[in-house]
Design a protein around this motif. Structure first.
Motif, PDB file in Angstrom:
ATOM      1  N   GLU A 172       0.820  -1.318   0.065  1.00 18.69           N
ATOM      2  CA  GLU A 172       0.230  -0.063  -0.119  1.00 18.69           C
ATOM      3  C   GLU A 172       0.956   1.095  -0.004  1.00 18.69           C
ATOM      4  N   THR A 173       1.925   1.362   0.813  1.00 23.44           N
ATOM      5  CA  THR A 173       2.808   2.399   0.759  1.00 23.44           C
ATOM      6  C   THR A 173       3.506   2.490  -0.477  1.00 23.44           C
ATOM      7  N   LYS A 223       2.324   9.447  -5.566  1.00 22.89           N
ATOM      8  CA  LYS A 223       2.857  10.589  -5.033  1.00 22.89           C
ATOM      9  C   LYS A 223       3.952  11.227  -6.040  1.00 22.89           C
ATOM     10  N   SER A 235       2.135   1.795  -3.296  1.00 26.32           N
ATOM     11  CA  SER A 235       1.207   2.392  -4.338  1.00 26.32           C
ATOM     12  C   SER A 235       1.098   3.945  -4.118  1.00 26.32           C
ATOM     13  N   ARG A 236       1.060   4.292  -2.841  1.00 24.98           N
ATOM     14  CA  ARG A 236       1.055   5.844  -2.423  1.00 24.98           C
ATOM     15  C   ARG A 236       2.141   6.539  -3.087  1.00 24.98           C
TER      16      ARG A 236
END
Lengths: 248, 248
Positions: free
Chosen positions: B205-206, B213, B208-209
DNA sequence: AAAGATTCATGATAAATATCAAGCGATATA
DNA sequence: TATATCGCTTGATATTTATCATGAATCTTT
């Protein structure tokens, strides 16, 4: 590139067969006849005072070194002034593989205390590899061990939480001392908190808290740099490594 | 220990001099005469289907492999079922150094897609080292490169935040493709998000973020696995590595 | 012995990242 | 074509860890 190395008095030729590290250091894998050929090529002893550098990033690779006494810290620096400790190296350890890619050191090596090293000049090394099959073998084993240590460090930094990183480190250090005939339950940390925290990828404050946490759990006790492992099983439970227990 | 390797049809003898990777792969450093001696010892081609294993932890080291086509993921597993990806290996890369310490592989290697490798049996390798000084040299360079890559990965995992880890990874991949004659601004990620996140020591998930970004900052654009670098300088600014820009 | 510097520990707070949960779109399967 | 599955994204929240601030203890220097 200017080098900061200043070898404080080169000693006389070394004798691996009379060295007190002969069971630990890498020539251990050589046959008796190979060893005698080898010894004459480890031609110098290098002495460093605390905080003196053995080599710096960018220096030409001239020699491979074996630590005879003392300890060496290796580290990498970034363009923004950060650094990452790559390892703490102690007697019997070999240094210099970081320069093999292009004959240039890619990391820095500095003495953590007054240190004595055996120097094996690269020119000698290449000639020796020609005639000593055992040396080639032993060298590749050393390289393999270094790669395994790196793998283990990557696992530690990539997957473990701070408490587990510290537990894993303490276990490896314990095994390291045991192999060298010292106590595996009571020993001294050879480095300050600051360096250990950096090596383990955490803030010094976090390291302090994790030491405190392990103490509260009665797994270890620590006074300044003296560690006592009170509960080895407890420590093992905190660490989930696939233990080959090589040194950090 | 039982091995899962099943080499799907060994091919015929290889010719490095006719290989399209001859500028990239490690025999590049050999002289013409050394190369012809060497070629005859890379006796087999190994073919793996996607998800098939090349070797597993605990397997005896039999050979060193060079990737001819496809890609291989290497990883370490812990006793608690976690794993850490150690690297994504692509054509021209060498595999097997993890077994040199004790002739036993310490990591797992699996094909990320259908893959073809050149196999250099260890017995041949040792004989060749006897007669080919250039091979010893080239081999040590390869080992040195692998060690440098590990150092760089340790720095990434130990010091960088997630955004910087990703930026650094993308830059390395970009350089990697460039060296091989492909575009350095548009390329495909050869691995799923899950594996990349694991390699970079973060949750999927990180990752993906962080992709999101970088897209919002207009530094890259990404559709599924196709990456376009829109602002190379921007990407470089996000990464503070002392760029030697070797591959990840 | 006093003064200063260094190393380390600890509390309060902020920031980064993981986890949990839901949903979307592409591909595979029936 | 419908359905299931997989890979990925995104939001809400919880947890972990870093940062900031302070003070104690040790070591160094005078």
């Amino acid at each position: 590139m200017v080098t900061n190395i200043s070898h404080q008095g080169k000693g006389s030729s070394n004798s691996c067969s009379h060295c007190n590290l002969k069971k630990i250091c890498f020539p251990h894998g050589l046959s008796a006849s190979e060893l005698s050929t080898f010894e004459s090529s480890v031609d110098q002893t290098v002495k460093l005072q605390k905080k003196q550098k053995l080599y710096s990033r960018g220096d030409t690779l001239k020699s491979v070194y074996a630590i005879k006494a003392g300890s060496i810290k290796t580290y990498l620096s970034t363009s923004k002034g950060q650094s990452q400790v790559l390892g703490f190296h102690m007697p019997g350890d070999l240094l210099g593989f970081d320069g093999f890619a292009d004959d240039t050191h890619s990391s820095d090596a500095v003495a953590m205390e007054d240190t004595i090293l055996c120097e094996l000049p690269l020119a000698n090394f290449e000639n020796l590899c020609e005639v000593l099959p055992g040396l080639r073998k032993v060298m590749m084993q050393q390289v393999g061990s270094e790669i395994n240590r790196h793998h283990s460090l990557v696992l530690t930094l990539g997957q473990m939480q701070t408490e587990e990183r510290l537990a894993t480190f303490l276990l490896r250090l314990s095994c390291y001392y045991q192999k060298r005939g010292f106590s595996c339950v009571q020993f001294n940390l050879p480095m300050p908190r600051h360096d250990l925290a950096n090596f383990l990828g955490m803030a010094p404050e976090t390291l302090s808290r994790m030491f405190a946490k392990l103490e509260k759990q009665q797994v270890i006790s620590i006074q300044r740099r003296e560690v006592t492992i009170l509960d080895m099983d407890g420590l093992l439970n905190l660490s989930h490594e696939m233990c080959t227990h090589d040194v950090a």
